[in-house]
Every structure is written in structure tokens, then in C-alpha cells.
Design a protein around this motif. Sequence first.
Motif, short mmCIF file in Angstrom:
data_model
loop_
_atom_site.label_atom_id
_atom_site.label_comp_id
_atom_site.label_asym_id
_atom_site.label_seq_id
_atom_site.Cartn_x
_atom_site.Cartn_y
_atom_site.Cartn_z
N UNK A 121 0.87 -1.17 0.00
CA UNK A 121 0.00 0.00 0.00
C UNK A 121 0.91 1.23 0.00
N UNK A 122 0.60 2.19 -0.84
CA UNK A 122 1.47 3.37 -0.98
C UNK A 122 0.67 4.66 -0.89
N UNK A 123 1.32 5.69 -0.37
CA UNK A 123 0.80 7.05 -0.37
C UNK A 123 1.82 7.92 -1.09
N UNK A 124 1.37 8.70 -2.05
CA UNK A 124 2.24 9.65 -2.73
C UNK A 124 1.64 11.04 -2.54
N UNK A 135 5.04 9.09 -10.35
CA UNK A 135 5.42 8.09 -9.35
C UNK A 135 4.19 7.24 -8.96
N UNK A 136 3.07 7.90 -8.74
CA UNK A 136 1.85 7.17 -8.39
C UNK A 136 1.48 6.19 -9.49
N UNK A 137 1.59 6.62 -10.74
CA UNK A 137 1.29 5.75 -11.87
C UNK A 137 2.25 4.57 -11.92
N UNK A 138 3.53 4.83 -11.69
CA UNK A 138 4.53 3.75 -11.71
C UNK A 138 4.31 2.74 -10.61
N UNK A 139 3.96 3.20 -9.42
CA UNK A 139 3.69 2.29 -8.31
C UNK A 139 2.44 1.46 -8.59
N UNK A 140 1.42 2.11 -9.17
CA UNK A 140 0.20 1.38 -9.52
C UNK A 140 0.47 0.32 -10.57
N UNK A 141 1.32 0.66 -11.55
CA UNK A 141 1.66 -0.31 -12.59
C UNK A 141 2.41 -1.50 -12.02
N UNK A 142 3.14 -1.28 -10.90
CA UNK A 142 3.86 -2.37 -10.24
C UNK A 142 2.96 -3.16 -9.30
N UNK A 143 1.69 -2.76 -9.21
CA UNK A 143 0.73 -3.54 -8.45
C UNK A 143 0.30 -2.97 -7.12
N UNK A 144 0.93 -1.90 -6.67
CA UNK A 144 0.59 -1.33 -5.37
C UNK A 144 -0.78 -0.68 -5.38
N UNK A 145 -1.44 -0.70 -4.23
CA UNK A 145 -2.61 0.14 -4.04
C UNK A 145 -2.08 1.52 -3.70
N UNK A 146 -2.46 2.52 -4.48
CA UNK A 146 -1.88 3.86 -4.34
C UNK A 146 -2.94 4.86 -3.92
N UNK A 147 -2.61 5.64 -2.87
CA UNK A 147 -3.46 6.74 -2.44
C UNK A 147 -2.96 8.02 -3.08
#
Length: 264
Positions: A9-12, A23-35
Amino acid sequence: MHIDLSRRHAIVTGSTAGIGLAIASGLAAAGAHVVITGRTPARVDEAIASIARNVGGARLSGVAGDLGTREGAEHLIAQVPQTDILVNNLGIFEPKAFFEIADEDWLHFFEVNVMSGVRLARHYAQGMAQRGWGRVQFISSESGVQIPAEMVHYGTTKTAQLAVSRGLAESLAGTGVTVNAILPGPTRSEGVGDFFGKIAAEQGVPLEQVERDFIATHRPSSLIKRLATVDEVANLAVYLASEQASATTGAAVRVDGGVVRSVV
């Protein structure tokens, strides 16, 4: 190298545009749930829709508020009590001569660029340490190493981020939580693009010429001789958030196009 953040789970912060959005897009593409965070619900919703269009299956949520204030930080924490990855990207910049920078400007820049990250890291990193895994990042700047005469207040806050990042990494030694600072160089973000676009319109020249002139005049040590893209910065942030970056902590990692003339 395959980066899999599907269990994370990530917060940007400041993720409705520019480097933060990338960065949020990259983390989402790697599978993270992004806030996604931003000042207004409309901007947050726009960013979520943008990422969803480009990243199939993206897991996203959003929180609106002014994270440059204590109240804004408390609101985010109340909405999202814990996270595995915290990217402190929120920041402002403004070219202004040193003798024209008022006390209010200094304090505002410190609140937004430094205290926003301090407040969130103080909360979220404790939970990461208790769980034995976490990633904290501060998006600093090469301006924190080479203070720009045209915006000393900005450069000073970026230096402060480097100190906070290293100090927090020391505080979390042996916990499984890594803390790093990223130092982008001149980057074609939304804010920079708008600033250069205004100059181009005033001078009646192409935007590309304004960018080239800026590099030649203000960042002549650049080795790539151009502005970086937001995706080039985001790639480093995604790596540092990964399992593969587990031995990188307490570092100031440059993605500055070689602007800083240093071997370390």
C-alpha cells in the motif's frame, strides 16, 4: 528485473500532477494500491481517472487536503492510518531574489516542503517499523546540494529534506524500513512547463528554446543537456520502493542528469 508491489500500500503526496503523478502511476503499474493526494477533490479525481486510463487494473483511492498544514496531515492520517510506502513528493518552488524573500515566504516553503514530510513520516514510519517492512522517500532536488541563487529558500528546504531523510534512516536502523532521498535535476513537470511556457510566450520563442537556454545558462554542468522527464524520475522512485532495493537506505540518490559535479 520484475518489480512486484501487489502486496503493498502506498501514499504519494502531491500526486495530482508532475513527478508525483508519474510516481503514483509507476507504483500502480507495479501492483501497489496507491493513495492519490491533492488539494481539491476535483484534482484528485482527475488524477485517479488519468492513471486508471493508462494502467489496467490499477488499485487507487484518494484523499483531498492541504498537506502543507498540520490539519491536512491529520486528515490524511485519519483517512489512511497506515501504509507500506510513503513518498513525500509535495513541494513548491518560486524563483525570487534573496533580498525579496520575506519571512512569510521562508516559513511557507518550510511548512510545505519540509514539515509535510516530517509529519507524515513521524506517523507512518512507526507502523512500518512495527511490521518489519517499509519504504519512505523524500523527493528532494539537486538544488539541495547546489543552492540556486534565484531561489535560495527553495534550495534550503531541499537541503533540509536530505538531513531529515538521513536522520530518519539512522533512527530506523535494523527495522526493515528504508529511508532515501531522491534528487531530481531540472525536470519537465507541470509546474516547470507552465513556468517555461510563460517565458516562451513573453519572449515569443519556442518552448524548446527556453528549455535549452535554461540548461545552458543555469545548469551548464548537465551531462544529458536537457530536462529529464517525470517518468525518468518516477522509475527511480519505483525501484527504491521495491523489494530489490532492500540494501539501499540513508542514501541521497541522484537522477539529475549529471548536473551535480561529484563522484559520490
